[in-house]
Design an enzyme around this catalytic site. Structure first.
Site, PDB file in Angstrom:
ATOM      1  CG  ASP A  13      -1.868  -1.195   1.230  1.00 33.45           C
ATOM      2  OD1 ASP A  13      -2.206  -1.683   0.142  1.00 33.45           O
ATOM      3  OD2 ASP A  13      -2.225  -1.654   2.325  1.00 33.45           O
ATOM      4  CD  GLU A  14       4.744  -0.422  -0.403  1.00 29.90           C
ATOM      5  OE1 GLU A  14       3.856  -0.735  -1.230  1.00 29.90           O
ATOM      6  OE2 GLU A  14       5.428  -1.269   0.215  1.00 29.90           O
ATOM      7  CE  LYS A  16       2.288  -2.433  -4.400  1.00 30.46           C
ATOM      8  NZ  LYS A  16       2.094  -2.052  -2.999  1.00 30.46           N
ATOM      9  CE  LYS A  18       0.485  10.281  -7.370  1.00 33.96           C
ATOM     10  NZ  LYS A  18       0.331  11.546  -6.708  1.00 33.96           N
ATOM     11  CG  ASN A  38      -2.710 -10.763  -2.411  1.00 32.52           C
ATOM     12  OD1 ASN A  38      -2.722 -10.571  -3.619  1.00 32.52           O
ATOM     13  ND2 ASN A  38      -1.671 -11.295  -1.795  1.00 32.52           N
ATOM     14  CG  HIS A  41      -2.111  -2.020  -7.000  1.00 32.54           C
ATOM     15  ND1 HIS A  41      -1.242  -2.603  -7.893  1.00 32.54           N
ATOM     16  CD2 HIS A  41      -1.796  -2.554  -5.784  1.00 32.54           C
ATOM     17  CE1 HIS A  41      -0.447  -3.444  -7.251  1.00 32.54           C
ATOM     18  NE2 HIS A  41      -0.770  -3.442  -5.976  1.00 32.54           N
ATOM     19  CB  THR A 129      -6.470 -10.268   1.733  1.00 38.70           C
ATOM     20  OG1 THR A 129      -5.954 -11.232   0.812  1.00 38.70           O
ATOM     21  CG2 THR A 129      -5.427  -9.189   1.988  1.00 38.70           C
ATOM     22  CD  GLN A 224       0.711  -8.848  -2.671  1.00 32.64           C
ATOM     23  OE1 GLN A 224       1.363  -9.491  -3.462  1.00 32.64           O
ATOM     24  NE2 GLN A 224      -0.539  -8.534  -2.899  1.00 32.64           N
ATOM     25  CB  SER A 412       3.456  11.038  -4.330  1.00 29.52           C
ATOM     26  OG  SER A 412       2.056  11.032  -4.391  1.00 29.52           O
TER      27      SER A 412
HETATM   28  P1  GDP Z   1      -0.799   0.322  -3.566  1.00 28.55           P
HETATM   29  O1  GDP Z   1      -1.386  -0.944  -3.099  1.00 28.55           O
HETATM   30  O2  GDP Z   1       0.692   0.393  -3.357  1.00 28.55           O
HETATM   31  O3  GDP Z   1      -1.174   0.685  -4.971  1.00 28.55           O
HETATM   32  O4  GDP Z   1      -1.401   1.468  -2.613  1.00 28.55           O
HETATM   33  P2  GDP Z   1      -2.936   1.603  -2.140  1.00 28.55           P
HETATM   34  O5  GDP Z   1      -3.739   2.102  -3.272  1.00 28.55           O
HETATM   35  O6  GDP Z   1      -3.400   0.374  -1.474  1.00 28.55           O
HETATM   36  O7  GDP Z   1      -2.786   2.659  -0.979  1.00 28.55           O
HETATM   37  C1  GDP Z   1      -2.269   3.925  -1.195  1.00 28.55           C
HETATM   38  C2  GDP Z   1      -3.324   4.952  -0.753  1.00 28.55           C
HETATM   39  O8  GDP Z   1      -2.738   6.227  -0.650  1.00 28.55           O
HETATM   40  C3  GDP Z   1      -4.441   5.097  -1.771  1.00 28.55           C
HETATM   41  O9  GDP Z   1      -5.616   5.434  -1.106  1.00 28.55           O
HETATM   42  C4  GDP Z   1      -3.959   6.253  -2.640  1.00 28.55           C
HETATM   43  O10 GDP Z   1      -5.016   6.947  -3.276  1.00 28.55           O
HETATM   44  C5  GDP Z   1      -3.303   7.112  -1.612  1.00 28.55           C
HETATM   45  N1  GDP Z   1      -2.154   7.920  -2.080  1.00 28.55           N
HETATM   46  C6  GDP Z   1      -1.194   7.598  -2.980  1.00 28.55           C
HETATM   47  N2  GDP Z   1      -0.260   8.566  -3.027  1.00 28.55           N
HETATM   48  C7  GDP Z   1      -0.616   9.510  -2.137  1.00 28.55           C
HETATM   49  C8  GDP Z   1      -0.034  10.738  -1.698  1.00 28.55           C
HETATM   50  O11 GDP Z   1       1.030  11.152  -2.131  1.00 28.55           O
HETATM   51  N3  GDP Z   1      -0.724  11.442  -0.738  1.00 28.55           N
HETATM   52  C9  GDP Z   1      -1.894  11.002  -0.208  1.00 28.55           C
HETATM   53  N4  GDP Z   1      -2.476  11.747   0.714  1.00 28.55           N
HETATM   54  N5  GDP Z   1      -2.462   9.845  -0.594  1.00 28.55           N
HETATM   55  C10 GDP Z   1      -1.829   9.098  -1.541  1.00 28.55           C
HETATM   56  P1  IMO Z   2      -0.930  -4.177  -2.273  1.00 29.44           P
HETATM   57  O1  IMO Z   2      -0.482  -4.718  -3.593  1.00 29.44           O
HETATM   58  C1  IMO Z   2      -0.914  -4.598   2.083  1.00 29.44           C
HETATM   59  C2  IMO Z   2      -0.887  -8.672   3.691  1.00 29.44           C
HETATM   60  C3  IMO Z   2      -2.126  -9.134   4.436  1.00 29.44           C
HETATM   61  C4  IMO Z   2      -1.503 -10.144   5.385  1.00 29.44           C
HETATM   62  C5  IMO Z   2      -0.403 -10.782   4.556  1.00 29.44           C
HETATM   63  C6  IMO Z   2      -0.811 -12.074   3.876  1.00 29.44           C
HETATM   64  O2  IMO Z   2      -2.226  -3.466  -2.299  1.00 29.44           O
HETATM   65  O3  IMO Z   2       0.175  -3.398  -1.623  1.00 29.44           O
HETATM   66  P2  IMO Z   2      -2.419 -12.787   1.886  1.00 29.44           P
HETATM   67  O4  IMO Z   2      -3.803 -12.361   1.538  1.00 29.44           O
HETATM   68  O5  IMO Z   2      -1.419 -12.485   0.839  1.00 29.44           O
HETATM   69  O6  IMO Z   2      -2.369 -14.197   2.358  1.00 29.44           O
HETATM   70  O7  IMO Z   2      -2.037 -11.901   3.181  1.00 29.44           O
HETATM   71  O8  IMO Z   2      -0.074  -9.818   3.560  1.00 29.44           O
HETATM   72  N1  IMO Z   2      -1.151  -8.162   2.327  1.00 29.44           N
HETATM   73  C7  IMO Z   2      -1.107  -6.874   1.991  1.00 29.44           C
HETATM   74  N2  IMO Z   2      -0.915  -5.762   2.739  1.00 29.44           N
HETATM   75  N3  IMO Z   2      -1.059  -4.480   0.746  1.00 29.44           N
HETATM   76  C8  IMO Z   2      -1.213  -5.577  -0.032  1.00 29.44           C
HETATM   77  O9  IMO Z   2      -1.223  -5.512  -1.382  1.00 29.44           O
HETATM   78  C9  IMO Z   2      -1.287  -6.843   0.587  1.00 29.44           C
HETATM   79  N4  IMO Z   2      -1.472  -8.102   0.132  1.00 29.44           N
HETATM   80  C10 IMO Z   2      -1.383  -8.897   1.206  1.00 29.44           C
HETATM   81  O10 IMO Z   2      -2.733  -8.071   5.107  1.00 29.44           O
HETATM   82  O11 IMO Z   2      -0.888  -9.463   6.463  1.00 29.44           O
HETATM   83 MG    MG Z   3      -2.911  -1.622  -1.783  1.00 26.07          MG
END
Ligand code: GDP
Ligand code: IMO
Ligand code: MG
Length: 423
Positions: A13-14, A16, A18, A38, A41, A129, A224, A412
């Site tokens: 959830d960094e 990616k 975006k 799981n 994005h 998940t 992940q 960002s």
């Molecule tokens: P991913 O799994 O790495 O693609 O990340 P996620 O989408 O799960 O989580 C990132 C969250 O942060 C999402 O809700 C994005 O819309 C949000 N986001 C991404 N970049 C930024 C940023 O620079 N600032 C803020 N406030 N939110 C961001």
């Molecule tokens: P993105 O791509 C954050 C975590 C789960 C759990 C562990 C194992 O959006 O960054 P799994 O379902 O793979 O058996 O879960 O990994 N996990 C994530 N945490 N972002 C994800 O994906 C994740 N995918 C799995 O919360 O701790």
């Molecule tokens: Mg995510």
């Protein structure tokens, strides 16, 4: 021509999704190389927020081809829901979304096995998940799996039945109380498989290598994060695939000498969803503020994400394992208004000060050692140029670059595509 990689350096959830969306205009092909639904994005543009699960984050650019690689596991049911979600955008996914025949299929019983396994673990659960990821990769490495290419064969349902029966016996073995109606799940699954079969299945390793030969740049999208990697993450609290750079080679069939830039993406602080160690986790108001201001709730499960300070020991480790060449720092805007910021630069571990990630990072073994920074008060979300960033943020960035010895090329400052500053 090279394959550039974009991967998460923390626990997922960094941001990616975006950044892949932002970078897509520089590439012909975007290819997901591991994980499955799981992942969540998130992309934001034109006032729309969209969450992708299995589909690569280049899909909204009509000129890009999006490949789901052999390293990915696909749940047809979730996949069809994703396609339905795209309908409003008028995308021609029958021509620009293609799937590797060697990708594995998540069956309804894989999801049930995930639930049974987690329930049986009680307090020691991974916090999965529950999308069936672990059981599907277990069948892959156990050489029992069903692959996308199998769905083109007439007798694939025989193979399905044999595997589903075996799974049922395994679910019974767990002897836990989970409620399900397999008949209903199977009906939904078989319908979804028919929809899935309307897409193109290809030998993606051949396709990608030919594309490289003909000069088409490729961006590989990770899911992940590095600390959830099956080998290098905080085992057993990890996912079941190689989320790090080597996973792109095995998950797409491209050789290591074809890898170009490695974009490593991290939040200006740290989050984690699910169980497992997290040395810099905060249990106070500061952590609550990060979660509230950063809207730190899982894109897939809606679970609150645990929050803490940036951990340079873990980040340095992730950069090393991945061979990161450029860093992208996300969500700096969330830290506006924090009086003091902390960055963990080393751990106190068994009476020693160490700068590497030890085998066991359970909280009781480790005390983080922090460097403090003065915060900034400016709202970053409208800034578009590096020259506008406040001095305190520049000091923070300079420090990270020096410690990690890698340039931070993107900062960002908000979830939208446009809230992206190049340095
Ligand atoms: P991913 O799994 O790495 O693609 O990340 P996620 O989408 O799960 O989580 C990132 C969250 O942060 C999402 O809700 C994005 O819309 C949000 N986001 C991404 N970049 C930024 C940023 O620079 N600032 C803020 N406030 N939110 C961001
Ligand atoms: P993105 O791509 C954050 C975590 C789960 C759990 C562990 C194992 O959006 O960054 P799994 O379902 O793979 O058996 O879960 O990994 N996990 C994530 N945490 N972002 C994800 O994906 C994740 N995918 C799995 O919360 O701790
Ligand atoms: Mg995510």
């Amino acid at each position: 021509m090279a394959v550039d990689l974009l991967l998460g350096l923390q626990w997922g959830d960094e941001g990616k999704g975006k950044i892949v969306d932002v970078l897509t205009s520089n590439y012909n092909i975007i290819a997901r190389f591991q994980g499955g639904p799981n992942a969540g994005h998130t992309l934001e543009f034109d006032g729309i927020k969209h969450v992708l699960r299995t589909i690569p984050s280049g899909i909204f650019h009509k000129e890009s081809i999006n490949v789901i690689g052999n390293g990915v596991v696909i749940d047809p049911v979730v996949f069809v829901q994703e396609l339905d979600g795209l309908d409003q955008f008028n995308l021609d996914y029958k021509s620009n979304l293609i799937i590797s025949r060697k990708a594995h299929v998540i069956l309804p019983t894989h999801r049930l096995l995930d639930a049974a396994s987690e329930t049986s673990k009680g307090k020691a659960k991974i916090g999965s998940t529950l999308k069936g990821i672990g059981p599907t990769y277990m069948d892959k490495t156990g050489r029992n799996g069903i692959r996308i290419g199998d769905l083109e064969l007439n007798n694939w349902k025989d193979k399905y039945r044999a595997l589903a029966n075996k799974h049922q016996a395994m679910i019974n073995f767990y002897n836990v109380d989970i409620q399900y109606d397999l008949k209903e799940m199977e009906t939904e699954f078989f319908e979804a498989v028919e929809r899935l079969k309307e897409l193109q299945f290809i030998d993606s390793e051949e396709y990608l290598n030919q594309a490289l030969k003909s000069g088409k740049p490729i961006l590989a999208e990770g899911a992940q994060g590095s600390l959830l990697d099956i080998d290098f993450g905080t085992y057993p609290f990890v996912t079941s695939s190689n989320t790090t750079a080597s996973g792109a080679c095995t998950g797409l069939g491209v050789a290591p000498n074809k890898i170009g830039e490695v974009f490593g993406i991290f939040k200006a602080y740290t989050t984690r969803v699910g169980s497992g160690p997290f040395p810099t986790e905060l249990f106070d108001q500061v952590g609550d503020d990060m979660a509230r201001i950063g809207h730190e709730f899982g894109a897939v499960t809606g679970r609150p994400r645990r929050c803490g300070w940036l951990d340079l020991v873990a980040l340095r480790y992730a950069c090393q394992v991945n061979g990161v060449t450029q860093l992208n720092m996300m969500k700096g805007d969330v830290l506006s208004g924090f009086k003091t910021l902390k960055v963990c630069t080393a751990y106190k571990y068994k009476g020693e000060v160490i700068k590497h990630l030890p085998y066991n990072i359970e909280e009781e073994n480790i005390t983080p050692i922090y460097t403090e920074f003065e915060g900034w008060t400016e709202d970053l979300t409208k800034m578009t140029e590096a020259s506008q960033l406040p001095k305190q943020l520049n000091d923070y960035i300079d420090f990270l670059e020096k410690e990690l010895e890698i340039p931070i090329t993107i900062v960002s400052v908000g979830p939208d595509r446009t809230q992206t500053i190049n340095r």
